[in-house]
Design a protein around this motif. Structure first.
Motif, PDB file in Angstrom:
ATOM      1  N   GLY A 114       0.791  -1.228   0.000  1.00 51.22           N
ATOM      2  CA  GLY A 114       0.000   0.000   0.000  1.00 51.22           C
ATOM      3  C   GLY A 114       0.819   1.272   0.000  1.00 51.22           C
ATOM      4  N   GLN A 115       2.132   1.132   0.150  1.00 49.40           N
ATOM      5  CA  GLN A 115       2.988   2.311   0.143  1.00 49.40           C
ATOM      6  C   GLN A 115       3.813   2.367  -1.142  1.00 49.40           C
ATOM      7  OE1 GLN A 115       5.465   2.441   3.674  1.00 49.40           O
ATOM      8  NE2 GLN A 115       3.737   2.878   5.020  1.00 49.40           N
ATOM      9  N   ASN A 116       4.190   3.584  -1.518  1.00 52.34           N
ATOM     10  CA  ASN A 116       5.124   3.810  -2.624  1.00 52.34           C
ATOM     11  C   ASN A 116       5.746   5.179  -2.434  1.00 52.34           C
ATOM     12  OD1 ASN A 116       3.165   5.670  -3.517  1.00 52.34           O
ATOM     13  ND2 ASN A 116       2.246   4.178  -4.917  1.00 52.34           N
ATOM     14  N   ALA A 117       6.586   5.561  -3.366  1.00 53.38           N
ATOM     15  CA  ALA A 117       7.287   6.835  -3.231  1.00 53.38           C
ATOM     16  C   ALA A 117       6.294   7.990  -3.119  1.00 53.38           C
ATOM     17  CB  ALA A 117       8.222   7.027  -4.422  1.00 53.38           C
ATOM     18  N   GLU A 118       5.232   7.930  -3.932  1.00 54.81           N
ATOM     19  CA  GLU A 118       4.256   9.020  -3.935  1.00 54.81           C
ATOM     20  C   GLU A 118       3.518   9.116  -2.603  1.00 54.81           C
ATOM     21  OE1 GLU A 118       0.187  10.244  -6.374  1.00 54.81           O
ATOM     22  OE2 GLU A 118       1.646   8.903  -7.312  1.00 54.81           O
ATOM     23  N   SER A 119       3.049   7.984  -2.079  1.00 53.20           N
ATOM     24  CA  SER A 119       2.282   8.018  -0.828  1.00 53.20           C
ATOM     25  C   SER A 119       3.145   8.458   0.353  1.00 53.20           C
ATOM     26  CB  SER A 119       1.672   6.643  -0.542  1.00 53.20           C
ATOM     27  OG  SER A 119       2.673   5.699  -0.191  1.00 53.20           O
ATOM     28  N   LEU A 120       4.445   8.208   0.248  1.00 52.58           N
ATOM     29  CA  LEU A 120       5.366   8.603   1.323  1.00 52.58           C
ATOM     30  C   LEU A 120       5.894  10.017   1.140  1.00 52.58           C
ATOM     31  CD1 LEU A 120       7.362   5.245   1.577  1.00 52.58           C
ATOM     32  CD2 LEU A 120       5.776   6.160   3.289  1.00 52.58           C
ATOM     33  N   GLY A 121       5.486  10.676   0.050  1.00 54.33           N
ATOM     34  CA  GLY A 121       5.909  12.053  -0.185  1.00 54.33           C
ATOM     35  C   GLY A 121       7.352  12.194  -0.622  1.00 54.33           C
ATOM     36  N   LEU A 122       7.885  11.149  -1.290  1.00 57.34           N
ATOM     37  CA  LEU A 122       9.283  11.188  -1.733  1.00 57.34           C
ATOM     38  C   LEU A 122       9.367  11.739  -3.149  1.00 57.34           C
ATOM     39  CD1 LEU A 122      10.298   7.585  -0.560  1.00 57.34           C
ATOM     40  CD2 LEU A 122      10.598   9.723   0.708  1.00 57.34           C
ATOM     41  N   ASP A 123      10.347  12.592  -3.387  1.00 56.48           N
ATOM     42  CA  ASP A 123      10.582  13.067  -4.753  1.00 56.48           C
ATOM     43  C   ASP A 123      11.908  12.572  -5.318  1.00 56.48           C
ATOM     44  OD1 ASP A 123      12.528  14.608  -3.529  1.00 56.48           O
ATOM     45  OD2 ASP A 123      11.533  16.534  -3.888  1.00 56.48           O
ATOM     46  N   GLY A 124      12.615  11.734  -4.560  1.00 56.02           N
ATOM     47  CA  GLY A 124      13.854  11.136  -5.036  1.00 56.02           C
ATOM     48  C   GLY A 124      15.071  12.023  -4.894  1.00 56.02           C
ATOM     49  N   LYS A 125      14.883  13.237  -4.457  1.00 56.87           N
ATOM     50  CA  LYS A 125      16.014  14.177  -4.363  1.00 56.87           C
ATOM     51  C   LYS A 125      16.582  14.257  -2.958  1.00 56.87           C
ATOM     52  CE  LYS A 125      14.133  16.712  -8.272  1.00 56.87           C
ATOM     53  NZ  LYS A 125      13.416  17.911  -8.765  1.00 56.87           N
ATOM     54  N   GLU A 126      16.053  13.412  -2.062  1.00 58.65           N
ATOM     55  CA  GLU A 126      16.520  13.384  -0.687  1.00 58.65           C
ATOM     56  C   GLU A 126      17.863  12.629  -0.579  1.00 58.65           C
ATOM     57  OE1 GLU A 126      11.994  13.056  -0.922  1.00 58.65           O
ATOM     58  OE2 GLU A 126      13.689  11.939  -1.744  1.00 58.65           O
ATOM     59  N   ASN A 127      18.492  12.752   0.568  1.00 55.18           N
ATOM     60  CA  ASN A 127      19.620  11.894   0.941  1.00 55.18           C
ATOM     61  C   ASN A 127      19.054  10.687   1.702  1.00 55.18           C
ATOM     62  OD1 ASN A 127      22.391  13.286   0.408  1.00 55.18           O
ATOM     63  ND2 ASN A 127      21.046  14.920   1.136  1.00 55.18           N
ATOM     64  N   TYR A 128      19.490   9.502   1.319  1.00 56.34           N
ATOM     65  CA  TYR A 128      18.908   8.274   1.870  1.00 56.34           C
ATOM     66  C   TYR A 128      19.938   7.507   2.704  1.00 56.34           C
ATOM     67  CZ  TYR A 128      14.796   8.812  -1.087  1.00 56.34           C
ATOM     68  OH  TYR A 128      13.646   9.278  -1.660  1.00 56.34           O
ATOM     69  N   THR A 129      19.495   7.090   3.869  1.00 56.43           N
ATOM     70  CA  THR A 129      20.305   6.211   4.722  1.00 56.43           C
ATOM     71  C   THR A 129      19.476   4.961   5.041  1.00 56.43           C
ATOM     72  OG1 THR A 129      21.581   8.015   5.709  1.00 56.43           O
ATOM     73  CG2 THR A 129      21.457   5.945   6.952  1.00 56.43           C
ATOM     74  N   ILE A 130      20.071   3.800   4.803  1.00 57.65           N
ATOM     75  CA  ILE A 130      19.380   2.527   5.031  1.00 57.65           C
ATOM     76  C   ILE A 130      20.024   1.843   6.225  1.00 57.65           C
ATOM     77  CG2 ILE A 130      18.784   0.277   4.043  1.00 57.65           C
ATOM     78  CD1 ILE A 130      19.017   1.648   1.252  1.00 57.65           C
ATOM     79  N   ASN A 131      19.225   1.552   7.222  1.00 55.75           N
ATOM     80  CA  ASN A 131      19.731   0.919   8.436  1.00 55.75           C
ATOM     81  C   ASN A 131      19.930  -0.579   8.194  1.00 55.75           C
ATOM     82  OD1 ASN A 131      20.414   0.307  11.075  1.00 55.75           O
ATOM     83  ND2 ASN A 131      18.282   0.147  11.742  1.00 55.75           N
ATOM     84  N   LEU A 132      21.193  -0.994   8.099  1.00 53.14           N
ATOM     85  CA  LEU A 132      21.529  -2.395   7.859  1.00 53.14           C
ATOM     86  C   LEU A 132      22.171  -2.984   9.116  1.00 53.14           C
ATOM     87  CD1 LEU A 132      23.095  -2.151   4.281  1.00 53.14           C
ATOM     88  CD2 LEU A 132      20.909  -3.204   4.875  1.00 53.14           C
ATOM     89  N   PRO A 133      21.402  -3.715   9.919  1.00 54.81           N
ATOM     90  CA  PRO A 133      22.010  -4.318  11.119  1.00 54.81           C
ATOM     91  C   PRO A 133      23.028  -5.384  10.745  1.00 54.81           C
ATOM     92  CG  PRO A 133      19.761  -5.102  10.793  1.00 54.81           C
ATOM     93  CD  PRO A 133      19.985  -4.028   9.777  1.00 54.81           C
ATOM     94  N   ASP A 134      23.881  -5.735  11.698  1.00 55.28           N
ATOM     95  CA  ASP A 134      24.912  -6.740  11.438  1.00 55.28           C
ATOM     96  C   ASP A 134      24.298  -8.080  11.067  1.00 55.28           C
ATOM     97  OD1 ASP A 134      26.921  -4.936  11.911  1.00 55.28           O
ATOM     98  OD2 ASP A 134      27.088  -5.447  14.051  1.00 55.28           O
TER      99      ASP A 134
END
Length: 892
Positions: free
Chosen positions: A825-845
């Protein structure tokens, strides 16, 4: 470590023609076996036979045996599967052999024995994707195209010929032999493996580096497409890790009407199943209607499996399958052995018995409801009945730009454009047919539609009809057998009269090897922004695939390809508009020249005979004089040529050590491309021509190649420098950062617009990690390993999408790229993303399959699903990819 098989007590003896064979009696597993779909029985036999509690465990066997309970579990059940063999074509096969050669170098540099890098599982490679439609409408078109094929691809062919000698257990079928899937159907398929006395018999199963590997399911051989990277692991003896699939039972009943073709049937099924939603599932066909279908008809349906989205479209072996084996000149002793083994193991089907297994769900089709159809203009599942084609195309012209729209303004609907061709003036408009090609594995394997096209051509010529000379017509048979029966039945002169001369044996127009169009035609199209058309008997019609100047492309039977070529337009209603006039002025309608199914079948029975297959395949491995004359290198290690622009040692193993690599965090990453739905592997890694101003063209020009020598991306898949520059190079790529389609993007720190490769290079200089944001069905279309390798070389660390195509997700994992999926039910549009942000992905060990990870985009936080679906996926990721894992495993 591997142990003894705990199911050894199921190994029994079978006597055929006074010879003894061994087999695993899976029927002894009880009542649950008798309820299993036939496709699942094949998986079960493989698990029982290969069970060593190391690669394949007793848990795998029990999970498959209990399929009825396990198949519907929400998270899915992981099982191991070891295919019997691997099949490759040269576009995807060259990079596989390149990787094998580079792995040998890597093993040697790390102190190991390079000879250990060898196919363990038998591999067949058919060279069929290199020939292009450069010459048409002449008796020497075939020879000229084949000469050009060798001229363009000499380096690649020499490399493959080296591979055939250097690697054990690998058969390479030379160019000019036919299309891989038809050669597989007519010659390579075993159906049951190992006919030597006192040997273990088992079902023929196959994975291939082409998504249309599924065609072989029409013969009852379970097979599907995998990524090139995954196929290489299978060749090295690894089991495939897969989720136990649901099986949709598709019941066929009734009979096709006299004027309907198998192509119409498959386009109908494709639309139906795509709407139903069968991605990741098996489809198994059953019911009395199956009995009325030839193996070629079944293979046509199975071929289009990627287009309806299933993993396989399976037709279990029955008496018709056995008759086909005899027709294609398989030895009678082999056919008897196949029949005896399948009966003994409960794998021989009787479609009319009504004794059907349990399915996850059932759907059906009355064959009598199928009507003449085409699919398009941009997707293979957008079926249109021929009677509605005129109105549908008119709607497509004015609809907003999309899968069924071109957005042509009302005032430009009647635009016409004149041009000169061979000294004569012609006029084209929206809907004009520019390319008409009888091509691709889907239909050229099927005698009914090929002979039907020949009879239609014969009737058309007799009626005085012809095809405009500016239309690029072509006929590329799937094997020499097709030419044989077309010639013997006397239809070739009529086909040639209409411009459908044989131009090559291979996957030509359907893969984008349609060659160039006349410059005057191109100018006429581009000057007036015309929506001109390609009509082809293929399986793919995605934007930009067939030819840059055919914006609308329709899949059709070979008969309808000829019909639309004669009409010169798709803007026609065949019911009321004639194709031409007789000498007395009376109209000639399509129905007047269309052969019936009974007429076609009579010709087929007379001319498609075993001696044809014996003659053609008796010499298939020898190759042409050009192939025989190739002087390939010798030795177990390939002598890389630093100046070669075709074959280059890839950088995947540069700096590799025996230790696991340290994983870098994905912090302050940038979005290289912001993409929508249905981004195909053609968009990601095109196979067609190399644009003259592209980064790849600049690279080749710096090496003193002229545009005429650029060839195609598909032909240069053995050179990572070209393929990295060709990643996201499709002219129809829609990037939300920009207002018009094209292979461009924005370097976000400065908002400069530039080519995708150049932008990625700038980010690499900044040490900026990259990600992609995408919509639904990311990576649909042909299985293509460079669609994962290319992004890896561009520095893409993760892809966030609404959903992934099965094979492409696997390929991303194989290259160490992290596939992440938006929550339902989510996508870039529903989350208000325009792709121009800086992205950090939390990758646990410690990562686990399917876990939720948090992504931070500037001030927004959202969760995504980690699409590492199995523990094996995680293992590959930890090693930096599947091939790196295999090297470390071989080194111990």
């Amino acid at each position: 470590m591997a142990g003894t098989n705990p199911y050894a007590n199921l190994c029994k003896s079978l006597s055929v023609d006074n010879k003894q064979y061994k087999y695993y009696d899976i029927t002894a597993l009880g009542d649950k076996f008798n309820r299993l779909p036939y496709s699942i029985r094949v998986l079960l036999e493989s698990a029982v036979r290969n069970c060593d509690n190391f690669q394949v465990t007793e848990g795998d066997v029990n999970n498959i045996l209990n399929w009825e309970d396990n198949q519907a579990k929400e998270d899915g059940i992981e099982v191991a599967f070891k295919p019997a063999r691997v099949i490759l074509q040269d576009f995807t096969g060259v990079p596989a052999v390149v990787d094998f050669a580079a792995m040998r170098d890597a093993v040697r540099s790390l102190g190991g024995d390079p000879q250990k890098i060898n196919p363990i599982c038998p591999a067949d490679l058919v060279i069929d994707h290199s020939v292009q439609v450069d010459f048409i409408r002449s008796p020497d078109a075939l020879q000229k195209n084949q000469d050009h094929e060798f001229e363009r691809n000499k380096e690649r062919f020499m490399f493959l010929k080296w591979g055939a000698k250097a690697f054990d257990n690998m058969l390479i079928v030379p160019p000019g032999s036919g299309i891989v899937h038809q050669v597989n159907l007519e010659y390579l398929a075993r159906v049951v493996f190992n006919g030597q006395e006192d040997a273990v018999l088992y079902p023929d199963t196959v994975v291939g580096t082409d998504s249309h590997t599924t065609m072989i399911n029409g013969l009852g051989v379970l097979g599907w497409g995998v990524g090139g990277i995954e196929a290489e692991a299978v060749m090295l003896g690894q089991a495939i890790s897969m989720l136990l699939p649901q099986v949709v039972g598709y019941r066929l009943h009734g009979s096709l009407t006299p004027y309907v073709t198998s192509t119409d049937l498959v386009l109908t099924i494709t639309k139906h199943l795509r709407q139903l939603g069968v991605v990741g599932k098996f489809v198994e066909f059953y019911g009395p209607g199956v009995k009325a279908l030839s193996i070629a008809d079944r293979a046509t349906i199975a071929n289009m499996c990627p287009e309806y989205g299933a993993t396989v479209g399976f037709f279990p072996v029955d008496d018709t399958s056995l008759s086909y084996l005899r027709q294609t000149n398989r030895p009678e002793s082999q056919v008897k052995l196949i029949e005896a083994y399948l009966k003994a193991t409960g794998q021989l089907r009787d479609y009319e018995s009504g004794d059907d297994p349990i399915f996850s769900q059932t759907v059906g089709l009355d064959l009598a409801t199928v009507v003449s159809s085409v699919s398009g203009p941009k997707r293979p599942n957008d079926r249109v009945s021929v009677t509605e084609m005129k109105q549908d195309f008119a709607n497509c012209l004015t609809n907003k730009v999309g899968f069924k729209g071109f957005g042509i303004p009302t005032e430009k609907l009647t635009t016409k454009s004149k041009f000169m061709f061979n000294g004569t003036q012609y006029e084209i408009t929206h809907g004009s047919v520019i390319i008409a090609a009888i091509t691709s594995c889907t239909n050229t394997s099927n005698p009914s539609v090929m002979l039907g096209a020949g009879l239609l051509a014969k009737n058309a010529v007799a009626a005085g009809l012809d095809v405009a000379p500016y239309i690029k017509t072509s006929l590329s048979p799937g094997s020499g057998v097709v030419t044989y029966y077309l010639r013997e039945s006397g239809v070739i002169p009529a086909l040639e009269k209409l411009g459908f001369d044989i131009v090559g044996y291979g996957c030509m127009t359907c893969i984008g090897n349609s060659g160039s169009l006349d410059e005057n035609i191109v100018n006429a199209i581009e000057k007036n922004d015309l929506v001109c058309c390609g009509v082809l008997s293929g399986n793919r019609n995605f934007e930009g695939r067939i030819h840059p100047n055919t914006r609308a492309n329709y899949l059709a039977s070979p008969l309808l390809v000829i019909a639309y070529a004669i009409a010169g337009t798709v803007d026609i209603d065949f019911e009321v508009e004639p194709l031409g006039k007789k000498s007395d002025g009376s109209p000639i309608f399509l129905r007047d020249i269309w052969p019936t199914r009974a007429q076609i079948q009579e010709i087929e029975r007379k001319y498609v005979i075993p001696t044809m297959f014996e003659e053609v395949y008796g010499k298939i491995e020898v190759g042409s004089q050009s192939w025989q004359a190739l002087d390939a290198p010798s030795g177990n290690l390939y002598p890389w040529d630093d100046v070669s622009t075709y074959i280059k040692r890839p950088p995947f193993f540069d700096g590799m050590s025996k230790d696991l690599p340290v994983k870098k965090p994905i912090k302050n990453a940038r979005v290289l491309l912001f993409l929508g739905d249905s981004v195909t592997t053609d968009h990601i890694s095109p196979a067609g021509s190399i644009g003259r101003t592209s980064p790849a063209a600049r690279y080749l020009a710096q090496r003193n190649l002229t545009p005429r020598e650029f060839n195609s991306y598909g032909s240069r898949r053995g050179n990572d420098a070209v393929m990295a520059r060709g990643t996201f190079a499709n002219i129809r790529l829609v990037n939300k950062f920009l207002t018009k389609p094209g292979p461009r993007t924005i370097y976000l720190p400065t908002y400069e617009e530039m080519d995708v490769f150049d932008c990625a290079d700038r980010y690499a200089q900044d040490n900026t990690p990259l990600i992609l944001i995408c919509g639904k069905d990311y990576g649909s279309g042909s299985s293509r390993d460079w669609a994962a390798k290319g992004p890896y070389l561009l520095g893409i660390r993760a892809v966030i999408a609404e959903s992934f195509e099965r094979i492409h997700r696997s390929n991303l994992v194989g290259m160490g790229i992290i596939p992440l999926q938006f929550l339902d039910g989510q996508n870039a549009e529903s989350l208000g993303l325009d792709g121009k942000e800086n992205y950090t992905i939390n990758l646990p060990d410690k990562l686990t399959p399917g876990q939720h990870l948090q992504v931070t985009a500037d001030d927004k936080n959202f969760n995504v699903i980690l699409r590492f679906d199995t523990e094996v996926d995680l293992l590959y990721y930890k090693h930096g990819g599947i091939l790196n894992y295999m090297i470390r495993k071989i080194l111990g």
